[in-house]
Write an enzyme that holds these catalytic residues in place. Structure first.
Site, PDB file in Angstrom:
ATOM      1  N   THR A  94      -7.693  -9.691   3.910  1.00  0.00           N
ATOM      2  CA  THR A  94      -8.101 -10.417   2.713  1.00  0.00           C
ATOM      3  C   THR A  94      -9.618 -10.453   2.600  1.00  0.00           C
ATOM      4  O   THR A  94     -10.310 -10.850   3.554  1.00  0.00           O
ATOM      5  CB  THR A  94      -7.560 -11.861   2.757  1.00  0.00           C
ATOM      6  OG1 THR A  94      -6.139 -11.826   2.832  1.00  0.00           O
ATOM      7  CG2 THR A  94      -7.979 -12.638   1.519  1.00  0.00           C
ATOM      8  N   CYS A 102      -3.549  -4.879   6.562  1.00  0.00           N
ATOM      9  CA  CYS A 102      -3.746  -5.609   5.314  1.00  0.00           C
ATOM     10  C   CYS A 102      -4.652  -6.804   5.577  1.00  0.00           C
ATOM     11  O   CYS A 102      -4.292  -7.719   6.315  1.00  0.00           O
ATOM     12  CB  CYS A 102      -2.404  -6.085   4.763  1.00  0.00           C
ATOM     13  SG  CYS A 102      -2.538  -7.047   3.234  1.00  0.00           S
ATOM     14  N   ALA A 129      -7.325 -12.349  12.250  1.00  0.00           N
ATOM     15  CA  ALA A 129      -6.549 -13.384  12.926  1.00  0.00           C
ATOM     16  C   ALA A 129      -6.241 -12.958  14.367  1.00  0.00           C
ATOM     17  O   ALA A 129      -6.265 -11.765  14.694  1.00  0.00           O
ATOM     18  CB  ALA A 129      -5.247 -13.639  12.171  1.00  0.00           C
ATOM     19  N   SER A 136      -6.327  -7.943  -1.457  1.00  0.00           N
ATOM     20  CA  SER A 136      -5.910  -7.274  -0.230  1.00  0.00           C
ATOM     21  C   SER A 136      -6.488  -5.868  -0.154  1.00  0.00           C
ATOM     22  O   SER A 136      -6.407  -5.112  -1.126  1.00  0.00           O
ATOM     23  CB  SER A 136      -4.380  -7.195  -0.159  1.00  0.00           C
ATOM     24  OG  SER A 136      -3.806  -8.481  -0.115  1.00  0.00           O
ATOM     25  N   PHE A 145       0.841  -1.188   0.000  1.00  0.00           N
ATOM     26  CA  PHE A 145       0.000   0.000   0.000  1.00  0.00           C
ATOM     27  C   PHE A 145       0.880   1.242   0.000  1.00  0.00           C
ATOM     28  O   PHE A 145       2.097   1.161   0.205  1.00  0.00           O
ATOM     29  CB  PHE A 145      -0.919  -0.022   1.225  1.00  0.00           C
ATOM     30  CG  PHE A 145      -1.751  -1.278   1.319  1.00  0.00           C
ATOM     31  CD1 PHE A 145      -2.952  -1.383   0.645  1.00  0.00           C
ATOM     32  CD2 PHE A 145      -1.314  -2.366   2.051  1.00  0.00           C
ATOM     33  CE1 PHE A 145      -3.713  -2.542   0.701  1.00  0.00           C
ATOM     34  CE2 PHE A 145      -2.064  -3.538   2.120  1.00  0.00           C
ATOM     35  CZ  PHE A 145      -3.261  -3.620   1.443  1.00  0.00           C
ATOM     36  N   HIS A 190       1.218  -4.223   7.802  1.00  0.00           N
ATOM     37  CA  HIS A 190       1.608  -5.081   8.922  1.00  0.00           C
ATOM     38  C   HIS A 190       1.852  -4.181  10.133  1.00  0.00           C
ATOM     39  O   HIS A 190       2.969  -3.713  10.364  1.00  0.00           O
ATOM     40  CB  HIS A 190       2.856  -5.890   8.584  1.00  0.00           C
ATOM     41  CG  HIS A 190       2.689  -6.716   7.348  1.00  0.00           C
ATOM     42  ND1 HIS A 190       3.761  -7.263   6.665  1.00  0.00           N
ATOM     43  CD2 HIS A 190       1.584  -7.109   6.668  1.00  0.00           C
ATOM     44  CE1 HIS A 190       3.310  -7.944   5.618  1.00  0.00           C
ATOM     45  NE2 HIS A 190       1.998  -7.855   5.596  1.00  0.00           N
ATOM     46  N   THR A 218       4.476  12.128   7.954  1.00  0.00           N
ATOM     47  CA  THR A 218       5.866  12.480   8.258  1.00  0.00           C
ATOM     48  C   THR A 218       6.008  12.771   9.743  1.00  0.00           C
ATOM     49  O   THR A 218       5.249  13.572  10.305  1.00  0.00           O
ATOM     50  CB  THR A 218       6.301  13.715   7.460  1.00  0.00           C
ATOM     51  OG1 THR A 218       6.131  13.449   6.062  1.00  0.00           O
ATOM     52  CG2 THR A 218       7.758  14.055   7.735  1.00  0.00           C
TER      53      THR A 218
END
Length: 314
Positions: free
Chosen positions: A147, A145, A163, A138, A90, A203, A248
């Site tokens: 599914t 991220c 999960a 995704s 991404f 992640h 940033t």
């Protein structure tokens, strides 16, 4: 002493520093006191650089180059080449704010061997992110991220599984559908397309907590408390993803495990209207993903130091 400035191009090439890499680059300065020592160090640095390069997506804009791809869109029957699904990342440029429709934990989910297991599923509503969506694609939801396991084009909804690790590391499990909470959404980056943000994997490393927020003219500032173990990856003017948004870092303050650890960032006027962050208040949590290039660099350096020390003893 020999100084060898090297530049790692995120697309996989190594250039002398008379060329400027397209997006991300970093310089490795090898200081040596002898030619033989220099040769060994250069050999190691080049090997490490190629290793780092191989870990990043390849292509002219930091992603896999376009090729003959066939995606199974909703209602379609074509398949998706596995090679094209392994480089999905991404950019941190949020495409829309979606809505959490339901969050349910079930104990009758069928596993690969036919047995039943317990799991958590979330149904979300979106519009833009469903354009070109297909089962197994995704989608970034608040920087995570996920599914797509079910897609309803008519209702403009999709289902994802959360999960246990996702529930431990992110704030998605705290969402209450009845409150109509909104989430940031982004599709996986178009292969060969531009990256106006930075490499965001989806992640999440951990959650941060909003300590303070204030207005500076037309900018909205946030101060985020973050676990000390991740603060070494947060640097002033470096990249960071907050709820999936590429931002940033402004200031960084780290006092160690027993002290205060925080960083700040700000939102420009345009961004304030496009993401969910301005709706959050002090005490709320945000999903934080540090810049993965910092992690790769650290891992490469950990391998480099023992070799350097071994050469110094010779």
């Amino acid at each position: 002493m020999m100084l060898l400035p090297l530049t790692l191009h995120h697309g996989g090439g190594i250039f002398l520093k008379d060329r400027l890499a397209h997006h991300f680059s970093f310089s490795v300065i090898v200081a040596t006191s002898s030619l033989s020592y220099s040769a060994k160090m250069v050999s190691f640095i080049l090997g490490t650089t190629f290793l780092l390069s191989s870990l990043l997506p390849h292509g002219s804009h930091g992603f896999a180059p376009s090729s003959l791809s066939t995606r199974r869109h909703v209602g379609g029957q074509s398949s998706i080449p596995t090679s094209l699904t392994t480089h999905h990342m991404f950019t941190g440029i949020i495409e829309e704010m979606g809505e959490v429709i339901s969050l349910e934990t079930r104990d009758d989910m069928t596993l690969w061997d036919g047995s039943k297991g317990k799991g958590t599923e979330m149904v979300l509503k979106g519009d833009i992110v469903l354009d070109g969506a297909y089962l197994g694609c995704s989608i970034s939801v608040n920087g995570v991220c996920l599914t797509a396991t079910e897609i309803d084009e008519d209702a403009k909804t999709f289902k994802v599984g959360l999960a246990p690790e996702t529930l431990r590391k992110t704030n998605l499990g705290t969402y209450v559908p009845e409150s109509q909470q909104r989430v940031n959404m982004e599709r996986a980056s178009e292969i060969g397309g531009r990256n106006s943000g930075h490499f965001v994997q989806g992640h999440v490393d951990n959650v941060g907590t909003i300590m303070d927020q204030w207005i500076d003219e037309n900018s909205l500032f946030f101060k985020i408390a973050f676990p000390y173990e991740f603060m070494r990856y947060v640097v002033p003017k470096g990249f960071i993803a907050i709820d999936g948004t590429s931002l940033t870092v402004c200031d960084v303050h780290s006092e160690g495990e027993d002290g205060e650890n925080w960083f700040t960032f700000m939102l420009v006027e345009y961004t304030q209207k496009k993401i969910i962050l301005p709706s959050k208040k002090v005490g709320d949590t945000v999903n934080v993903e540090v810049d993965v290039l910092g992690k790769y660099s650290e891992r490469a350096w950990e391998a480099f130091v023992p070799k350097m020390e071994a050469l110094e003893t010779k």
